[in-house]
Design a protein around this motif. Structure first.
Motif, PDB file in Angstrom:
ATOM      1  N   UNK A 707       0.668  -1.176   0.236  1.00  0.00           N
ATOM      2  CA  UNK A 707      -0.070   0.014  -0.094  1.00  0.00           C
ATOM      3  C   UNK A 707       0.764   1.242   0.059  1.00  0.00           C
ATOM      4  N   UNK A 708       2.071   1.423   0.599  1.00  0.00           N
ATOM      5  CA  UNK A 708       2.642   2.440   1.024  1.00  0.00           C
ATOM      6  C   UNK A 708       3.525   2.653  -0.362  1.00  0.00           C
ATOM      7  N   UNK A 709       4.025   1.814  -0.808  1.00  0.00           N
ATOM      8  CA  UNK A 709       4.702   2.016  -2.232  1.00  0.00           C
ATOM      9  C   UNK A 709       3.958   2.435  -3.415  1.00  0.00           C
ATOM     10  N   UNK A 710       2.830   1.665  -3.667  1.00  0.00           N
ATOM     11  CA  UNK A 710       1.815   2.012  -4.636  1.00  0.00           C
ATOM     12  C   UNK A 710       1.469   3.287  -4.444  1.00  0.00           C
ATOM     13  N   UNK A 711       1.065   3.771  -3.336  1.00  0.00           N
ATOM     14  CA  UNK A 711       0.201   4.879  -3.208  1.00  0.00           C
ATOM     15  C   UNK A 711       1.227   6.099  -2.904  1.00  0.00           C
ATOM     16  N   UNK A 712       2.441   6.018  -2.196  1.00  0.00           N
ATOM     17  CA  UNK A 712       3.428   7.015  -1.950  1.00  0.00           C
ATOM     18  C   UNK A 712       3.842   7.553  -3.466  1.00  0.00           C
ATOM     19  N   UNK A 713       4.141   6.534  -4.188  1.00  0.00           N
ATOM     20  CA  UNK A 713       4.817   6.856  -5.556  1.00  0.00           C
ATOM     21  C   UNK A 713       3.537   7.092  -6.605  1.00  0.00           C
ATOM     22  N   UNK A 714       2.290   7.196  -6.195  1.00  0.00           N
ATOM     23  CA  UNK A 714       1.223   7.338  -7.240  1.00  0.00           C
ATOM     24  C   UNK A 714       1.526   8.646  -8.165  1.00  0.00           C
ATOM     25  N   UNK A 715       2.040   9.797  -7.727  1.00  0.00           N
ATOM     26  CA  UNK A 715       2.402  10.862  -8.716  1.00  0.00           C
ATOM     27  C   UNK A 715       3.192  10.435  -9.668  1.00  0.00           C
ATOM     28  N   UNK A 716       4.343   9.579  -9.444  1.00  0.00           N
ATOM     29  CA  UNK A 716       5.192   9.138 -10.512  1.00  0.00           C
ATOM     30  C   UNK A 716       4.473   8.049 -11.316  1.00  0.00           C
ATOM     31  N   UNK A 717       3.587   7.403 -10.950  1.00  0.00           N
ATOM     32  CA  UNK A 717       2.842   6.235 -11.661  1.00  0.00           C
ATOM     33  C   UNK A 717       2.008   7.144 -12.729  1.00  0.00           C
TER      34      UNK A 717
END
Length: 758
Positions: A707-717
């Motif tokens: 959850x942390x990796x996928x949503x903390x980097x959501x802007x990059x994705x």
């Protein structure tokens, strides 16, 4: 003439007696001191004459006061002579009965007569019918007036600095002490005064099996007396009284007695319960303010032993102590319940006694990072019965004193009498699904300890801050790219709406992530700023999801109804209302509904985020429920779009069948990758984070990391999928870069050509 002669003879007799038989002359270098004691044995018929003759007189610094007739025998225990000036002599005076007057010790020297009391380099102890004095320093010296000292204050006499004065407790047994600090100031009084009734109960408990009467009857009388004493909490509201009362229980527990009578059982349990009353909380603490777990340990051990001496099947419930004793037969289940705590014993054999102690958990030793969260429950059997059991399983269903917050560890512990501390050995917690249940493999006193802090995941905080920082930069780049290629990619109503949604999603996520970073250390923020950041994050994250809903609903509409046309103006009205008005209403209503954004009601001061109090409890659900609905709708829309893309004509050419299947799979995979970040599908892991407790172990840790990796980097994705992953946007950006590069090259060539011509 005869009278004068007799007087001279008497004087001579006294002088010879004093200087001869009872003169103790100190020897040694330097100063020395004479310690003189006179004892006269006179016929009773001569006392009156001698009293008249021997009026007070002095002879060589020896003073003889008037003689007084007494029928009380006085014994003076003196130090053997000679007495060295460097020794610490001790003198004890014992009376046959109490004279009802305080004793007075004096030191007489050539430079004056001084009263001897505690604190003047001496120790004086007094009790009924006995008093003693001990000189702690050279008896020929006294501290000088130039030395620092504490001046007399009330009952306390002048006391030399860095010495402790002692006084007998008024109307109580024991002593009071007060230290004179090195600076010459009085410190607080430390009283070791024991209530006379408590002291009487202690003395009777010590001799309960000595003298007249049966030990059982004598013990019952002590319990009755103790019950009357402890009913008045003011009589035992000091550490000294509490310690003496516990000593009564300890003394009785060591005697060979049986507690059979119901009245004796009641008095015993009542007095034991009274000691745990909340007004007596400070009485379990030493005068230094530190907890004394040894006293609580002694109390627990002695009460357990005394409960074993009650050989009846009964249930007795007091305010702070409940005991249930039952006879369990082999092969049948055995269950005792005290204070709603159920203890099941397997296998069971004989008499099983379970006791529940309220408040006692607060006085036993605590661990640094854990605090007690249940009452203490003791389960015991007789030594003979317990030895017959090769193994035992004890299941205790506790009642938690306060709810366990999410992700907080619990330990099931038993009291170790050897280390006087809680131990996890032989006990196991059944997990968050059965958070009140403990299983142990031995008999003891049990309790639940709860961690003071939630379980932390290593490196999770660092990953969060790094991801959010990268996302902020990525979102800024994404919006710059959108504005740069806007004229090149926006050709239709659909493209206009899609890129408009992309910009608003990026803007809302950018503000929300920025607020998250700004409130990353809540302890450094005031309550007002924390409240502002919570409100902004609540609104911006909701607005982001509602714009995602706009995008998915538009895409679903175009997919299902490809020939249905709607004006751009109608779409934008719908988008603006759904994207900003709806989240604003939710955020404002939530703020007002939770006491106007009150601390620890609307938001948590520890996280600067909405408060979570449990499943469907707390303000966090005004965020979770709308997000959950939107994510489910977006997943549905994404599935419909993927199915539509896979809906291709059946190819009869079998040679290309595998290739077509591969293309379809790649199309579906590409659609999932491109749509997942912009539809917020990764937030599904957030629901798993809320449902899975970190105490379950590895699975919960993996879900939290995901959850942390996928949503903390959501802007990059979002940058990678909506800008760089979109073919039209990517080509428009490359063309713009080439055009700028070409224009720059042409301009340079023109300048070079102009220079050449010159």
């Amino acid at each position: 003439m005869q009278t004068k002669e007799n007087r001279n003879r008497m004087w001579a007799f006294i002088i010879l007696y004093v200087l001869g038989l009872n003169v103790c002359q100190a020897s040694g270098e330097g100063k020395s001191t004479q310690m003189q004691y006179v004892k006269l044995i006179i016929e009773e018929s001569a006392i009156n004459n001698i009293t008249q003759i021997l009026k007070g007189f002095d002879y060589n610094n020896i003073r003889v006061d008037n003689l007084t007739k007494t029928t009380r025998f006085v014994h003076l225990n003196m130090t053997p002579s000679p007495v060295c000036s460097s020794s610490h002599p001790s003198i004890t005076c014992t009376l046959q009965e109490d004279l009802k007057t305080p004793p007075l010790w004096k030191l007489k020297r050539t430079d004056g007569e001084f009263e001897i009391f505690n604190g003047t380099e001496s120790g004086v102890t007094s009790a009924p019918a006995v008093t003693s004095v001990r000189l702690d320093t050279k008896i020929s010296e006294r501290w000088e007036e130039t030395d620092k000292f504490c001046p007399a204050q009330g009952d306390w006499k002048d006391t030399k600095a860095d010495y402790t004065a002692y006084l007998k407790c008024p109307n109580a047994a024991g002593q009071r002490q007060r230290k004179c600090s090195a600076g010459g100031t009085w410190e607080a009084v430390v009283a070791h005064c024991v209530n006379l009734d408590v002291n009487l109960a202690l003395q009777q408990a010590i001799i309960v099996d000595v003298g007249l009467g049966s030990p059982d009857k004598n013990a019952a009388n002590v319990f009755s007396l103790l019950g009357n004493i402890t009913n008045n909490t003011k009589a035992i509201n000091s550490y000294a009284n509490m310690n003496a009362t516990v000593q009564v229980l300890i003394s009785l527990s060591q005697k060979s007695i049986s507690i059979v009578e119901e009245s004796a059982i009641y008095d015993f349990l009542e007095s034991s319960s009274n000691l745990l009353e909340r007004p007596l909380k400070d009485s379990w603490t030493l005068n230094t303010g530190e907890s004394n777990s040894s006293l609580a340990d002694s109390y627990l051990t002695s009460v357990e032993k005394l409960i074993q001496k009650t050989n009846k099947t009964y249930t007795n419930k007091q305010n702070n102590l409940e005991v249930m004793a039952s006879i369990c037969t082999k092969g049948s289940p055995c269950s005792n319940t005290v204070f709603d705590v159920t203890v099941n014993l397997e296998p069971s054999l004989g008499s099983v006694k379970t006791a529940g102690f309220k408040e006692l958990q607060n006085y036993l030793t605590e661990e640094k990072d854990f605090e007690p969260n249940s009452i203490v429950v003791s389960t015991t059997m007789t030594n003979t019965e317990s030895k017959e059991l090769k193994s035992v399983n004890v299941n205790i269903n506790f009642q938690l004193l306060k709810p366990r917050p999410p992700n907080v560890q619990i330990k099931c512990v038993s009291w170790d009498n050897n280390t006087r501390s809680w131990s996890e050995e032989g006990c196991e917690w059944k997990g968050s699904s059965e958070e009140r249940l403990c299983t142990c493999t031995h008999l003891s006193s049990f309790a639940i300890l709860m961690s003071r802090y939630p379980t932390e995941i290593k490196w999770l905080t660092e990953v969060t801050y790094v991801g959010l920082s990268i996302s902020v930069v990525s979102l800024i780049i994404s919006m710059v790219i959108e504005l740069t290629v806007w004229s090149a990619v926006v050709k239709t109503i659909g493209s206009y709406l899609r890129h408009t949604a992309h910009i608003h999603i990026s803007l809302c996520l950018l503000i929300a992530d920025g607020c998250f970073l700004a409130s990353s250390n809540p302890k450094d923020l005031t309550e007002m700023w924390c409240k502002i950041f919570v409100l902004l994050k609540h609104f911006c994250y909701l607005s982001m999801f509602f714009w995602m809903l706009c995008l998915s609903s538009m895409l679903l509409h175009k997919t299902i109804f490809p020939f249905h046309q709607t004006s751009k103006k109608a779409y934008m009205r719908f988008f603006l209302f759904l994207g900003y008005v709806c989240p604003l209403l939710i955020a404002v209503i939530t703020f007002l509904g939770y006491n106007g954004g009150a601390k620890d009601v609307y938001f948590s001061s520890d996280t600067c985020w909405l408060r979570y109090s449990g499943l469907m409890k707390g303000s966090i659900h005004t965020f979770v429920i709308p997000v959950g609905i939107i994510v489910l709708f977006n997943v549905f829309s994404m599935l419909v779009v993927i199915m539509k893309l896979l809906d291709h004509p059946i190819n009869t050419d079998k040679s290309n069948e595998n290739e077509n299947e591969k293309k379809a799979a790649l199309t579906a995979l590409r659609s999932v990758i491109l749509l997942t970040p912009i539809f917020g599908v990764t937030w599904i892991f957030g629901f798993a984070v809320m449902l899975l407790d970190l105490t379950i172990g590895t699975v919960a840790f993996v879900v939290n990391y995901a959850f942390t990796v996928l949503n903390a980097f959501q802007g990059l994705f979002i940058l990678l999928t909506t800008c760089l992953g979109d073919k039209l946007t990517r080509e428009a950006l490359l063309n713009r870069l080439r055009k700028n590069d070409s224009a720059s090259t042409t301009d340079s060539s023109t300048k070079l050509d102009s220079t050449w011509k010159q």
